[in-house]
Design a protein around this motif. Structure first.
Motif, short mmCIF file in Angstrom:
data_model
loop_
_atom_site.label_atom_id
_atom_site.label_comp_id
_atom_site.label_asym_id
_atom_site.label_seq_id
_atom_site.Cartn_x
_atom_site.Cartn_y
_atom_site.Cartn_z
N LEU A 41 0.85 -1.06 0.15
CA LEU A 41 -0.09 0.14 0.10
C LEU A 41 0.77 1.35 -0.04
O LEU A 41 0.56 2.22 -0.65
N LEU A 42 1.80 1.45 0.92
CA LEU A 42 2.77 2.18 1.02
C LEU A 42 3.67 2.60 -0.47
O LEU A 42 3.51 3.78 -0.90
N ARG A 43 3.84 1.67 -1.13
CA ARG A 43 4.63 1.60 -2.29
C ARG A 43 3.67 2.16 -3.46
O ARG A 43 3.92 3.15 -4.17
N MET A 44 2.28 1.62 -3.54
CA MET A 44 1.47 2.26 -4.24
C MET A 44 1.39 3.93 -4.09
O MET A 44 0.93 4.51 -4.85
N ASP A 45 1.03 4.10 -2.83
CA ASP A 45 1.03 5.51 -2.68
C ASP A 45 1.86 6.49 -3.04
O ASP A 45 1.78 7.41 -3.24
N LEU A 46 3.18 5.88 -2.78
CA LEU A 46 4.54 6.29 -2.95
C LEU A 46 4.30 6.75 -4.64
O LEU A 46 4.83 7.94 -4.85
N ARG A 47 4.14 5.41 -5.17
CA ARG A 47 4.14 5.68 -6.77
C ARG A 47 3.13 6.62 -7.24
O ARG A 47 3.61 7.47 -8.24
N GLY A 48 1.89 6.75 -6.58
CA GLY A 48 0.98 7.71 -7.04
C GLY A 48 1.52 9.31 -6.76
O GLY A 48 1.37 10.09 -7.41
N TYR A 49 2.15 9.36 -5.54
CA TYR A 49 2.60 10.75 -5.20
C TYR A 49 3.66 11.09 -6.30
O TYR A 49 3.70 12.29 -6.55
#
Length: 200
Positions: free
Chosen positions: A167-175
């Motif tokens: 989830l953190l990776r996905m959030d970071l990718r989106g950011y």
């Protein structure tokens, strides 16, 4: 001189004969005998002595004044004695045999009790061994259960952490993607501004 000493009272089992034998040995008396008996239903100690007159006089005085601590003396009498008196060694041997006769049943009883105690100790050891084996098994089973439960918890925690990392990776990718778009947009604006500036 031969002498018969009669001591009456509570005089059995208090060490009277040992005391009299020790007196005889002290004066080197060779012909001596002492034994317990009953006279008119009362306890008595009879002592037979064959010794020189001066030793007999000393012995009489000591017998009148000295007694074992727990003895209760009611009377002491002295009589002349005319029969043969055996050697002191025979008296000591008889005394020793009498005490062996008392000691042997006690020793045998002690041996029987010791055998019973050893049997009981053996039984207790057996029970302790069985109980410790049982406890060891239970501890092994419980530790195995704990290991399984702990393994499951660790796996669950790993999965949870992996999910959160994803989830953190996905959030970071989106950011990062949003920021890249903004950066690209600003770069495009800068490029446009630079082109305009060149034209002028």
């Amino acid at each position: 001189m031969k002498l018969k000493i009669i001591i009456k009272g509570k005089v059995h089992g208090v060490g009277y004969r040992v005391k009299l034998i020790n007196m005889a040995l002290e004066y080197g008396i060779d012909k001596f005998n002492v034994f317990n008996t009953f006279i008119d239903g009362k306890q008595a100690v009879i002592c037979l002595v064959d010794a020189p007159d001066d030793i007999i006089d000393i012995l009489k005085k000591r017998v009148k004044t000295e007694k074992p601590e727990k003895a209760i003396v009611e009377s002491i009498s002295f009589e002349d004695y005319r029969y043969e008196i055996s050697p002191i060694e025979r008296c000591m041997q008889a005394f020793q045999m009498e005490h062996w006769g008392k000691a042997i049943p006690i020793l045998l009883d002690m041996k029987d009790k010791q055998d019973e105690t050893l049997k009981e100790i053996k039984e207790v050891k057996k029970i302790i061994k069985e109980e410790s084996e049982k406890t060891r098994k239970e501890i092994k089973e419980e530790s195995e259960k704990a290991r399984v439960v702990l393994g499951e918890k660790i796996d669950s925690a790993k999965n949870e952490i992996a999910g959160k990392i994803e989830l953190l990776r996905m959030d970071l990718r989106g950011y990062i993607e949003i920021n890249l778009k903004e950066i690209n947009s600003k770069i495009s604006e800068i490029e446009k501004a630079l082109r305009k500036a060149e034209i002028m």
